[in-house]
Scaffold this motif. Structure first.
Motif, PDB file in Angstrom:
ATOM      1  N   GLU A   1      31.147  21.121 -33.449  1.00 36.44           N
ATOM      2  CA  GLU A   1      31.634  22.729 -33.219  1.00 36.44           C
ATOM      3  C   GLU A   1      32.541  23.173 -34.742  1.00 36.44           C
ATOM      4  O   GLU A   1      32.436  24.187 -34.928  1.00 36.44           O
ATOM      5  CB  GLU A   1      32.694  22.776 -31.956  1.00 36.44           C
ATOM      6  N   ASP A   2      32.888  22.216 -35.458  1.00 35.49           N
ATOM      7  CA  ASP A   2      33.369  22.181 -36.725  1.00 35.49           C
ATOM      8  C   ASP A   2      32.818  22.633 -37.619  1.00 35.49           C
ATOM      9  O   ASP A   2      33.676  22.277 -38.801  1.00 35.49           O
ATOM     10  CB  ASP A   2      34.667  21.526 -37.018  1.00 35.49           C
ATOM     11  N   HIS A   3      31.846  21.865 -38.139  1.00 39.20           N
ATOM     12  CA  HIS A   3      31.157  21.608 -38.852  1.00 39.20           C
ATOM     13  C   HIS A   3      30.650  23.276 -39.422  1.00 39.20           C
ATOM     14  O   HIS A   3      31.137  24.290 -39.015  1.00 39.20           O
ATOM     15  CB  HIS A   3      29.682  21.716 -38.887  1.00 39.20           C
ATOM     16  N   GLU A   4      31.109  23.052 -41.043  1.00 39.13           N
ATOM     17  CA  GLU A   4      31.083  24.720 -41.529  1.00 39.13           C
ATOM     18  C   GLU A   4      29.328  24.398 -41.368  1.00 39.13           C
ATOM     19  O   GLU A   4      29.353  26.430 -41.201  1.00 39.13           O
ATOM     20  CB  GLU A   4      31.456  24.037 -43.635  1.00 39.13           C
ATOM     21  N   ASN A   5      28.197  24.263 -40.567  1.00 39.90           N
ATOM     22  CA  ASN A   5      27.284  24.974 -40.798  1.00 39.90           C
ATOM     23  C   ASN A   5      27.021  25.467 -39.480  1.00 39.90           C
ATOM     24  O   ASN A   5      26.435  26.725 -38.938  1.00 39.90           O
ATOM     25  CB  ASN A   5      25.642  24.646 -40.880  1.00 39.90           C
ATOM     26  N   VAL A   6      27.468  24.973 -38.503  1.00 37.94           N
ATOM     27  CA  VAL A   6      27.908  25.168 -37.315  1.00 37.94           C
ATOM     28  C   VAL A   6      28.606  26.533 -36.998  1.00 37.94           C
ATOM     29  O   VAL A   6      28.145  27.716 -35.847  1.00 37.94           O
ATOM     30  CB  VAL A   6      28.253  23.888 -35.931  1.00 37.94           C
ATOM     31  N   ARG A   7      29.537  26.365 -37.274  1.00 38.74           N
ATOM     32  CA  ARG A   7      30.529  27.410 -37.206  1.00 38.74           C
ATOM     33  C   ARG A   7      30.176  28.849 -37.577  1.00 38.74           C
ATOM     34  O   ARG A   7      30.580  29.738 -36.944  1.00 38.74           O
ATOM     35  CB  ARG A   7      31.605  27.205 -38.656  1.00 38.74           C
TER      36      ARG A   7
END
Length: 186
Positions: free
Chosen positions: A111-117
């Motif tokens: 959830e905190d990965h830049e692509n997932v955000r």
């Protein structure tokens, strides 16, 4: 250890794919566009989403996500047409894709990965109604327009207007956090 009943190649990536495809197919099927889980799973596979499951680095970055998402939707619509589905437009395609990616990545611990955000959250009437009622982001007009159009009937431009509104309302927070306003869990 293989007990003879479980395929040896069955691992967490396949497990995430099956679960996410099931959830996405159930969520995106509507009374005007009914399809079963197998059909939804085939559409997801046709557009290549399972190949992304191994690593969130494979997801499009913030700069590219909207263009890539639009292409995924176009490919999903084409695949749905080939499967004989009627009423499978941009809104339904987006919901299928967004629930799939939510299950695999947002709820999969990234959830905190830049692509997932920056992944688009699933859009539905429950979310739009609450965004409108609470005037989230001061964007009542945006939410009112989308509610009137119905999520499953949104075309590419109308859908993108909702995503722009969510970005504004989230003000730099992960887009999945807009689902704090979704009451579908109740």
């Amino acid at each position: 250890m293989n007990d003879g009943n479980t395929p040896q190649s069955y691992g967490i990536v396949e497990h995430k794919h099956r679960y996410s495809a099931w959830a996405a197919s159930r969520a995106a099927s509507t009374k005007t566009c009914r399809f079963d889980v197998c059909t939804g799973k085939r559409i997801i596979e046709t557009i290549g989403l399972p190949a992304l499951l191994a690593d969130p680095e494979l997801l499009p970055n913030e700069r590219d996500i909207d263009a890539v998402h639009r292409q995924w939707c176009a490919n999903a619509i084409k695949s749905a047409t080939e499967h004989g589905l009627c009423g499978f437009g941009h809104g339904v395609a987006a919901k299928l894709i967004n629930v799939y990616l939510k299950g695999a990545f947002v709820c999969g611990g990234y959830e905190d990965h830049e692509n997932v955000r920056m992944l688009h959250p699933p859009i539905d009437s429950l979310l739009l109604d609450e965004l409108y009622t609470r005037n989230v982001g001061g964007l009542r007009t945006t939410w009112a327009t989308a509610r009137k159009l119905r999520w499953s009937k949104l075309d590419a431009e109308q859908y993108q207007a909702v995503i722009r509104g969510i970005r504004l309302a989230m003000d730099g927070k992960p887009l999945w956090q807009v689902e704090a306003h979704w009451r579908g869990y109740q």
